[in-house]
Design a protein around this motif. Structure first.
Motif, PDB file in Angstrom:
ATOM      1  N   GLY A   1       0.784  -1.218   0.000  1.00 46.77           N
ATOM      2  CA  GLY A   1       0.000   0.000   0.000  1.00 46.77           C
ATOM      3  C   GLY A   1       0.819   1.272   0.000  1.00 46.77           C
ATOM      4  N   GLU A   2       2.164   1.150  -0.021  1.00 49.44           N
ATOM      5  CA  GLU A   2       2.958   2.372  -0.059  1.00 49.44           C
ATOM      6  C   GLU A   2       2.846   2.998  -1.437  1.00 49.44           C
ATOM      7  N   ALA A   3       2.920   4.296  -1.453  1.00 53.95           N
ATOM      8  CA  ALA A   3       2.917   4.999  -2.735  1.00 53.95           C
ATOM      9  C   ALA A   3       4.343   5.020  -3.259  1.00 53.95           C
ATOM     10  N   ALA A   4       4.494   4.881  -4.555  1.00 53.16           N
ATOM     11  CA  ALA A   4       5.818   4.963  -5.159  1.00 53.16           C
ATOM     12  C   ALA A   4       6.306   6.399  -5.070  1.00 53.16           C
ATOM     13  N   PRO A   5       7.598   6.578  -4.861  1.00 54.95           N
ATOM     14  CA  PRO A   5       8.113   7.953  -4.814  1.00 54.95           C
ATOM     15  C   PRO A   5       7.939   8.619  -6.170  1.00 54.95           C
ATOM     16  N   PRO A   6       7.769   9.934  -6.192  1.00 60.56           N
ATOM     17  CA  PRO A   6       7.575  10.605  -7.481  1.00 60.56           C
ATOM     18  C   PRO A   6       8.802  10.432  -8.370  1.00 60.56           C
ATOM     19  N   ALA A   7       8.552  10.335  -9.660  1.00 65.67           N
ATOM     20  CA  ALA A   7       9.646  10.169 -10.614  1.00 65.67           C
ATOM     21  C   ALA A   7      10.438  11.459 -10.717  1.00 65.67           C
ATOM     22  N   ASP A   8      11.736  11.321 -10.860  1.00 67.04           N
ATOM     23  CA  ASP A   8      12.610  12.471 -11.036  1.00 67.04           C
ATOM     24  C   ASP A   8      12.441  12.985 -12.463  1.00 67.04           C
ATOM     25  N   PRO A   9      11.969  14.211 -12.643  1.00 64.84           N
ATOM     26  CA  PRO A   9      11.694  14.690 -14.007  1.00 64.84           C
ATOM     27  C   PRO A   9      12.948  14.849 -14.851  1.00 64.84           C
ATOM     28  N   ASP A  10      14.110  14.965 -14.229  1.00 61.41           N
ATOM     29  CA  ASP A  10      15.344  15.148 -14.990  1.00 61.41           C
ATOM     30  C   ASP A  10      15.972  13.827 -15.420  1.00 61.41           C
ATOM     31  N   ARG A  11      15.444  12.713 -14.928  1.00 64.06           N
ATOM     32  CA  ARG A  11      16.011  11.402 -15.250  1.00 64.06           C
ATOM     33  C   ARG A  11      14.945  10.532 -15.884  1.00 64.06           C
ATOM     34  N   SER A  12      15.287   9.910 -16.963  1.00 61.26           N
ATOM     35  CA  SER A  12      14.357   9.003 -17.617  1.00 61.26           C
ATOM     36  C   SER A  12      15.157   7.887 -18.268  1.00 61.26           C
ATOM     37  N   PRO A  13      14.677   6.644 -18.157  1.00 61.02           N
ATOM     38  CA  PRO A  13      15.388   5.563 -18.835  1.00 61.02           C
ATOM     39  C   PRO A  13      15.182   5.588 -20.347  1.00 61.02           C
ATOM     40  N   LEU A  14      14.257   6.410 -20.814  1.00 63.37           N
ATOM     41  CA  LEU A  14      13.980   6.522 -22.240  1.00 63.37           C
ATOM     42  C   LEU A  14      14.907   7.546 -22.862  1.00 63.37           C
ATOM     43  N   GLU A  15      15.298   7.285 -24.086  1.00 60.15           N
ATOM     44  CA  GLU A  15      16.164   8.223 -24.783  1.00 60.15           C
ATOM     45  C   GLU A  15      15.456   8.736 -26.019  1.00 60.15           C
TER      46      GLU A  15
END
Length: 124
Positions: free
Chosen positions: A29-43
């Motif tokens: 039930g924990e919420a996932a931490p917010p994604a870092d907008p400056d980092r993405s595994p997509l290129e």
């Protein structure tokens, strides 16, 4: 009487095991931490506009609680089609602008073609 107690305990143990298994598989039930907008595994390209082939080449990572691949694949395909349509329209408009730019100096001498006309009639 002893059989009834054993049945109740069995039901409680099975229920507890199912709850524990569900908690481990689905999270607690924990919420996932917010994604870092400056980092993405997509290129995606940064030195040019994104193309339809760039979108088609994107591969998202899959997790246990991930996404429905068919839905995301469909969405990426629709986005790629939209980019292709946009690129086609931009190319057509650029070509039209270039043609208009070339015709502009001699435009006073040439008969004008109005919308809806095909330019084959001498008097428009």
């Amino acid at each position: 009487m002893l059989d009834a107690v054993a049945a109740v305990l069995t039901v409680l143990v099975v229920g507890a095991l199912l709850f524990l298994g569900g908690s481990v598989l689905l999270g607690r039930g924990e919420a996932a931490p917010p994604a870092d907008p400056d980092r993405s595994p997509l290129e995606l390209p940064v030195d040019r506009p994104v193309t339809a082939d760039d979108v088609r080449g994107v591969r998202l990572s899959v997790t246990v609680r991930g996404y429905r691949m068919t839905e995301v694949d469909w969405l990426l395909e629709e986005l790629a089609r939209a980019l292709e349509e946009r690129d086609g329209e931009v190319a057509a408009l650029r070509a039209r602008l270039q043609d208009t730019g070339r015709a502009a100096p001699g435009a006073e001498d040439a008969p004008s073609v109005r919308a809806g006309g095909n330019g084959s009639h001498g008097d428009a």
